[in-house]
Design a protein around this motif. Sequence first.
Motif, short mmCIF file in Angstrom:
data_model
loop_
_atom_site.label_atom_id
_atom_site.label_comp_id
_atom_site.label_asym_id
_atom_site.label_seq_id
_atom_site.Cartn_x
_atom_site.Cartn_y
_atom_site.Cartn_z
N TYR A 281 3.44 0.63 3.10
CA TYR A 281 2.36 1.60 3.27
C TYR A 281 2.74 2.70 4.24
CZ TYR A 281 -0.03 -1.97 0.70
OH TYR A 281 -0.37 -2.87 -0.26
N TYR B 149 -0.67 2.34 9.49
CA TYR B 149 0.24 1.25 9.18
C TYR B 149 1.42 1.19 10.14
CZ TYR B 149 -2.74 0.04 5.45
OH TYR B 149 -3.85 -0.38 4.76
N TYR C 141 4.45 4.96 2.00
CA TYR C 141 3.46 5.70 1.20
C TYR C 141 2.90 6.87 1.99
CZ TYR C 141 2.81 2.38 -2.69
OH TYR C 141 2.96 1.61 -3.80
N LEU D 212 -6.16 1.01 -0.52
CA LEU D 212 -4.80 1.16 -1.03
C LEU D 212 -4.76 1.29 -2.55
CD1 LEU D 212 -3.24 -1.29 1.49
CD2 LEU D 212 -2.95 1.18 1.40
#
Lengths: 317, 285
Positions: free
Chosen positions: A282, B107, A285, A235
């Motif tokens: 995330y 995720y 993202y 990350l």
Amino acid sequence: MKAPIALALAFILYPFVFSNAFYLDIGVALLLAAISASAWNIVGGYAGQVSVGHCMFFGAGAYLPLLVYHHWQLPPVVGVPLGIIVSLVLAVIVGMPTFRLTGHYFSMATIAVAELIRLVIGTWDFAGAAIGLQGPAVGRGWWDLTFRGELPYYFIFLAVLIVLLLVISTIERTRFGYYLRAIKAGERAARSLGVPVRRTKLYALMLSAAFTSIAGSLYSIKTGFIDPESGFGILVSVQMVIIAALGGAGTLYGPLVGALILIPLQTATNTWFGGGGTGLTYILYGGIIVLIARFEPGGLHEMWHRIAPKFGKRHAA
Amino acid sequence: MLLLQVIVGGLLLGAIYALFSSGLTLIWGMMNFINFAHGEFVMLGMYVALMIVVWLGGGPAVFGIASAFALFVLGVAIYLSLIRHVTRGPMLAQILSTFGLALLLRYTAFWIFSANVVSLPQTSLGGTLNIFGILVPAAQLVAGVTATVITIALHLFLTGTTLGSQLLAVAEDRNAAMLMGIRPDRMQALAWGLAAAGAGIAGALMAISYPWSPSVGETFGLTAFVVVTLGGFGSVPGAMYAGLIIGLIQALSAFYLGPIYKDIVVYALFAALLWFRPQGLLGKA
């Protein structure tokens, strides 16, 4: 020349206008993100060699200061040049073989080597293994750079960012900068015109690695703590890539613009969703990266240049 | 005898690596495109298997086919909605598209299924076989053999059928294939579907014997990179041999050095390959 000075002034005045700790914290995070994304931008944006494992340089820069403190009680700053040296070596190890091949090999190699280092550090007791390392809890002198408030860090980070942007803007106007853009536009054409392609790409990676390493050092000196995930986690790399690509990869101010948008957004999502919201951040993202790739690979920079003329006066275009 | 058992276990797992890596190599061969989300396809295959078992109570044959079908649809959908639009774009867009996709899938899986390690409830493939003194869990044997059969079937499909030849024609020369009346877009969509389906089955096969969490996708994705590089980009038979070799190397390094070193050894091998033989074992320079 007026806009950059106004921008610098705004950044200098920011901590005095928003002196509360929360806003100062955002400011510090924003500057650090802008530094590492700008450093990524040298090789990923200008040279078009997309690294998805830049955390290896960030982590090297972050670990060395705390390593020299932990083992030999040296001031963490001593580790900064050592981190740069390690990063340069890593850059050569990754860049030398892959820059002979197509760009995909470079991307794969960066992510694989970064993951390799993360796993090794996580099992290596000398580097604190999975637990990580700590810096000096209380500064033994100013040279330990352990400050109580965030303000000194804010100005150190700001100074580094300004230096980095000056370096990049200088490069933009030199032969080296033209080489980089020629390589990005078409490697074969660049080579046929006499651009030393491999060497230029390697130098760009080394310069980028050095500044990413400095960003890592700043992070660990300020935080006083580092572990494999915060140094070498994927990350860390993702954040550099997304910030540069959002603002506009290969442009001077792209990463700064990206950081100005993403860091407050990240703070907001973390606040809204609470501690369990990091996962959602995330997902966000990943979604943003996919959307940029699909619709606007030039980032906001290119979008602005396409849209602005439609709103502005004719001569603005 | 213990060593022999380790070797057999490594080869059986390697056969599954070969299966999911052959999809990655197929796409690379066709489009010069690296799928950073390939490991996430494997991970999704595992969760599809879990959901089928928990909700419908099907056996391995049922959830294997379900994983393949679900991932085939996902692969085609991803090609049509995302990949098709970025292949002609800059390198940045190509790499970010699947890299972002990998994060999105990983995720989202974390969010839906949590980071907890899960495993399938005991299936009909329990028990251990004793083959000439070597103990092999039945599930691993079935999974390894199935994976090998499917990988060989994929190879035969590509080299022996008209549709497969059309696919390879696009891989060899897109424009020439187009002039022969082949639609490259359809063939590439099919390749993405097949690659994802292979990853899905591989995931379902591994889910029978191994526990997992959403983060396995990253490990499998990197493993696939190593396999494909070792086997030579674009070569399905290459991926097959390389998968077995990597499975073996992993098993032996886990046996001699300890389980935490199995990935370290494989990634280090990858770095060494890039330096000394980037074209792989079977590839040409």
